[in-house]
Design a protein around this motif. Structure first.
Motif, PDB file in Angstrom:
ATOM      1  N   LYS C  24      18.816 -41.814  30.614  1.00 26.91           N
ATOM      2  CA  LYS C  24      19.885 -42.819  30.677  1.00 26.91           C
ATOM      3  C   LYS C  24      19.298 -44.232  30.573  1.00 26.91           C
ATOM      4  O   LYS C  24      19.873 -45.107  29.906  1.00 26.91           O
ATOM      5  N   ALA C  25      18.176 -44.447  31.233  1.00 27.57           N
ATOM      6  CA  ALA C  25      17.541 -45.765  31.157  1.00 27.57           C
ATOM      7  C   ALA C  25      17.131 -46.087  29.718  1.00 27.57           C
ATOM      8  O   ALA C  25      17.219 -47.243  29.280  1.00 27.57           O
ATOM      9  N   GLU C  26      16.729 -45.065  28.976  1.00 26.99           N
ATOM     10  CA  GLU C  26      16.368 -45.287  27.563  1.00 26.99           C
ATOM     11  C   GLU C  26      17.605 -45.688  26.746  1.00 26.99           C
ATOM     12  O   GLU C  26      17.517 -46.532  25.852  1.00 26.99           O
ATOM     13  N   LEU C  27      18.726 -45.034  27.031  1.00 20.31           N
ATOM     14  CA  LEU C  27      19.965 -45.410  26.330  1.00 20.31           C
ATOM     15  C   LEU C  27      20.354 -46.858  26.644  1.00 20.31           C
ATOM     16  O   LEU C  27      20.763 -47.618  25.759  1.00 20.31           O
ATOM     17  N   ILE C  28      20.239 -47.204  27.915  1.00 22.58           N
ATOM     18  CA  ILE C  28      20.597 -48.570  28.333  1.00 22.58           C
ATOM     19  C   ILE C  28      19.673 -49.588  27.639  1.00 22.58           C
ATOM     20  O   ILE C  28      20.139 -50.574  27.071  1.00 22.58           O
ATOM     21  N   LYS C  29      18.395 -49.325  27.679  1.00 20.92           N
ATOM     22  CA  LYS C  29      17.447 -50.269  27.056  1.00 20.92           C
ATOM     23  C   LYS C  29      17.645 -50.303  25.531  1.00 20.92           C
ATOM     24  O   LYS C  29      17.647 -51.375  24.916  1.00 20.92           O
ATOM     25  N   GLY C  30      17.831 -49.125  24.950  1.00 24.14           N
ATOM     26  CA  GLY C  30      17.957 -49.058  23.496  1.00 24.14           C
ATOM     27  C   GLY C  30      19.164 -49.813  22.967  1.00 24.14           C
ATOM     28  O   GLY C  30      19.067 -50.553  21.974  1.00 24.14           O
ATOM     29  N   THR C  31      20.314 -49.648  23.602  1.00 25.01           N
ATOM     30  CA  THR C  31      21.507 -50.343  23.100  1.00 25.01           C
ATOM     31  C   THR C  31      21.415 -51.849  23.372  1.00 25.01           C
ATOM     32  O   THR C  31      21.829 -52.660  22.548  1.00 25.01           O
ATOM     33  N   THR C  32      20.862 -52.194  24.521  1.00 29.59           N
ATOM     34  CA  THR C  32      20.728 -53.621  24.845  1.00 29.59           C
ATOM     35  C   THR C  32      19.779 -54.300  23.867  1.00 29.59           C
ATOM     36  O   THR C  32      20.063 -55.398  23.359  1.00 29.59           O
ATOM     37  N   LEU C  34      19.086 -53.299  20.830  1.00 33.12           N
ATOM     38  CA  LEU C  34      19.734 -53.306  19.515  1.00 33.12           C
ATOM     39  C   LEU C  34      20.663 -54.510  19.367  1.00 33.12           C
ATOM     40  O   LEU C  34      20.656 -55.201  18.341  1.00 33.12           O
TER      41      LEU C  34
END
Lengths: 72, 72, 72, 72, 72, 72
Positions: C24-32, C34
């Motif tokens: 989940k932290a990867e999703l949060i960092k990745g979208t932010t 981007l």
């Protein structure tokens, strides 16, 4: 970390086409203050997003809003 | 089966009125790739929906965005 | 001022019941990241909310996900 | 107390720019009736909100819809 | 015809696991009253839906909320 | 490319705690069929997501649902 989404039908306001910017600012301030007062949520972490929805895109009672109101 | 909704303020881009179609395509590709890389979600089952929100419809810190930025 | 909502089916991850906190932290960092890279949106004004949805609550092709996959 | 949100790409309909008001009314009636039939939800407590989304704002398969369709 | 969705992190309240039912009732009443006061929206046509989001599912500043707070 | 989100209060069904999986499947099929019939939307590009909302998290008429019903 609150996020508030307010959806309203696009109507009312001074010319019937929706709220003024000042009214929207009141909604933003009012919900942000409410979350701070009730839950101690900081305004600096509160987003409010307002969406106006065309009357033909909103249904209630199985009818578009304009038709629904004729039944009242 | 991911569904991603990206809401951004309507601003920026080449003429200040929002991202270009090419930038939107980058957002779509970037989030779809991210979900595939991190969670193995297939692009063929990933929806991305982008919403641009007028500045007067977005609140932060209890103020509409334009007013909020003046406080920074 | 971006707000990103990621909805995924509740499955996968190490024990099949959904992504780990690290994913989940990867999703949060990745979208932010981007949104910062493509549109110059500051991470300090980007919210990401993840929702996991039970398999029986997600439909595709007119069927709940589990039934849908049997047709593939 | 149901709330139904239907998001569709803005296309189709008589002139290609989206559904007619009559088609929207069918969607409103159809979903409201469905919730009453299956779950006994009263139409008097059912909201339906329809959003039309521009083609460039909807992604599928990692591509904007128009590009995605070219791959089919 | 307003629909208000309030998303908050699941924390706080008497035992740290989220708001009490009484606090939720205050949010419901507060937003409904606000919409009536500012825009004359009738409470009888106002829905409010509250979602509590687990801390690991909310990102701010590119980090899950718990990590984000450590940076402040 | 439709995405349909159905939010209902968590109640009803055989034991009062919400719809059965079979009822959810009926909602998924019903909305997908409706979009195909009215707008010619292909089921293979239609997502339906159902959310059940606890009674204390849903407000109507300025009151949580349980309190609201006592006024009827």
């Amino acid at each position: 970390m609150p996020y508030v989404n307010i959806k309203i039908t696009k109507e009312g306001g001074p010319d019937g086409t929706g709220p003024t910017d000042a009214q929207k600012a009141e909604l933003i301030k009012g919900t942000t203050d409410l979350l701070e007062r009730v839950l101690n949520k900081p305004p600096s972490a509160t987003f409010v997003v307002i969406n106006e929805v065309a009357l033909e895109d909103w249904g209630f009672g199985g009818l578009p809003v304009v038709e629904y109101r004729k039944t009242l």
